[in-house]
Design an enzyme around this catalytic site. Structure first.
Site, mmCIF file in Angstrom:
data_model
loop_
_atom_site.group_PDB
_atom_site.id
_atom_site.type_symbol
_atom_site.label_atom_id
_atom_site.label_comp_id
_atom_site.label_asym_id
_atom_site.label_seq_id
_atom_site.Cartn_x
_atom_site.Cartn_y
_atom_site.Cartn_z
ATOM 1 N N SER A 93 38.240 108.080 19.163
ATOM 2 C CA SER A 93 38.211 106.727 18.571
ATOM 3 C C SER A 93 38.357 107.020 17.109
ATOM 4 O O SER A 93 37.512 107.975 16.798
ATOM 5 C CB SER A 93 37.208 106.037 19.227
ATOM 6 O OG SER A 93 37.058 104.658 18.600
ATOM 7 N N TYR A 112 27.975 104.775 20.686
ATOM 8 C CA TYR A 112 29.466 105.147 20.973
ATOM 9 C C TYR A 112 30.140 105.969 19.594
ATOM 10 O O TYR A 112 30.774 106.731 20.064
ATOM 11 C CB TYR A 112 30.207 103.766 21.388
ATOM 12 C CG TYR A 112 31.524 103.903 21.484
ATOM 13 C CD1 TYR A 112 32.174 104.482 22.880
ATOM 14 C CD2 TYR A 112 32.747 103.855 20.603
ATOM 15 C CE1 TYR A 112 33.306 104.594 23.114
ATOM 16 C CE2 TYR A 112 34.051 104.008 21.021
ATOM 17 C CZ TYR A 112 34.234 104.454 22.115
ATOM 18 O OH TYR A 112 35.617 104.595 22.418
#
Length: 246
Positions: A146, A169
């Site tokens: 990401s 995350y």
């Protein structure tokens, strides 16, 4: 239906829905046999059936990236049925509700839970499947990362997603990027290429479908990296437009 990848075997984790399913569909449309890794085998079978209706060679396999028994079983089944693996897409990932707090307020269990899937799961699956990837004439490993894992972008106040400081995350994807670099370095003298792909802010369950990109768009970078030519790059971090900063 293309035959570009005819004879190639691709395993995609977390592929019964979202970006994982779309990656499987696109690879299958190019002629690959796609193995749908899913925690829930019933959902995996449902996804594989949808692909088969569209003339894609697909099979489902029960694979929970935090359950070593299912990882080992997956490796054994692929070896028994195919004898090799050409493409591994480490797609399965999570965001915990407890991660939406300021970093200093995140519970340690949230960090551990996120890393168990997003980092340790990627490593465990890759380690188990690597012997089969080495039997391919040109193995490809794609780790779904990401832009939120980019330290450069996270430290830029003008970054489009500068307000998304999800401790567990974001840092888990930074760790995935590190794993990508280190594994690529280890395998630099082999035909295997290892890269990280950023699908962008794609509408999936992980963000309650708030993302602005479609799964078709989100799958593009991973599919390109999964189908790199022999002289393609390894150890990089890419979105569909090119190289991303670490």
């Amino acid at each position: 239906m293309s035959e570009e990848l005819k004879g190639k075997i691709a395993l995609i984790t977390g592929a019964n829905k979202g970006i994982g399913y779309e990656i499987a569909r696109q690879l299958g449309s190019k002629g690959a046999t796609v193995v749908i890794g899913a925690r829930d085998i019933a959902r995996g079978e449902e996804a594989a059936n949808k692909l088969r209706i569209n003339d894609i060679d697909a099979k489902a396999i029960q694979l929970d990236v935090v359950d070593q028994k299912t990882i080992d079983s997956t490796a054994q089944q692929i070896e028994s049925e195919f004898g090799k693996l050409d493409i591994l897409i480490n797609n399965a990932g999570i965001i915990s509700d407890g991660d939406r707090l300021p970093p200093s307020q995140v519970d340690i269990q949230t960090l551990r839970h996120t890393y168990e899937t997003n980092v340790f799961g990627v490593f465990a699956v890759t380690k188990a499947l690597l012997p089969l990837l080495k039997k391919s004439t040109g193995g490809r490993i794609v780790n779904i990362s990401s832009g939120l894992g980019s330290l450069t972008q996270n430290s830029d106040p003008n970054f489009e997603f500068a307000d998304y400081k999800l401790l567990a995350y974001n840092s888990s994807k930074t760790a995935v990027n590190a794993l990508t670099v280190l594994l690529a370095a280890e395998l630099k003298d082999t035909p295997i290429k290892v890269n990280a792909a950023d699908p962008g802010y794609t509408a999936t369950d992980i963000n309650q479908h708030q993302g602005r990109r479609t799964v078709e768009q989100g799958a593009k970078a991973a599919v390109r990296l999964a189908t790199l030519p022999d002289d393609g790059s390894s150890g990089g971090f890419f979105d569909e437009n090119g190289v991303l900063p670490w």
